[in-house]
Scaffold this motif. Structure first.
Motif: not given
Length: 151
Positions: A120-142
């Motif tokens: 698994m690619c952790h960078r791709c997974l981070e992007t998927e989780l960002y899109d799915a979970l909409a974290p309120k304090l992340c300022v931009r998409r990975p």
């Protein structure tokens, strides 16, 4: 692309920091991972109902995943310069400021991480989780992974 992950967490920061002398305390793997910080605890996998505030991973091919979470925790508790120029983790500083503004005890925050298969690619997974979970304090998409730019 759907992946099956094994999640370790969530763990409150209170329980993680309070169990440093325990032999079986929760600890992230050394490398290649993705972590989630939330207001609500979860079992299984985190969802938007757990009020996710941050999603992150280690950068590039670094083997610093465990210390990346340590950097996050240090800054969540304010261990960075007041000017904000010297710190370990920009997300940790953002969470610290948010906790102060919203009167949230950082010890009550929850963190968990994905136990990943080597393929698994952790960078791709981070992007998927960002899109799915909409974290309120992340300022931009990975940023997109250089090896898998189609994700």
């Amino acid at each position: 692309m759907k992946r099956t992950l094994r999640w370790a967490g969530s763990h409150s920061l209170r329980s993680m920091l309070g169990s440093v002398l325990h032999k079986n305390r929760p600890m992230p793997p050394d490398k290649a991972g993705v972590y989630v910080v939330s207001l609500q605890p979860w079992s299984g996998a985190p969802t938007t109902t757990h009020e996710v505030i941050y999603v992150g991973s280690n950068t590039g091919g670094s083997t610093r995943f465990k210390t990346r979470i340590g950097d996050l925790i240090a800054d969540v508790f304010g261990f960075y310069s007041i000017e904000g120029r010297i710190g370990h983790h920009s997300g940790g500083r953002r969470i610290h400021k948010w906790c102060k503004s919203n009167r949230v005890d950082p010890l009550e925050l929850n963190v968990g991480w994905a136990i990943m298969e080597s393929s698994m690619c952790h960078r791709c997974l981070e992007t998927e989780l960002y899109d799915a979970l909409a974290p309120k304090l992340c300022v931009r998409r990975p940023p997109r992974c250089k090896e898998h730019p189609w994700v």
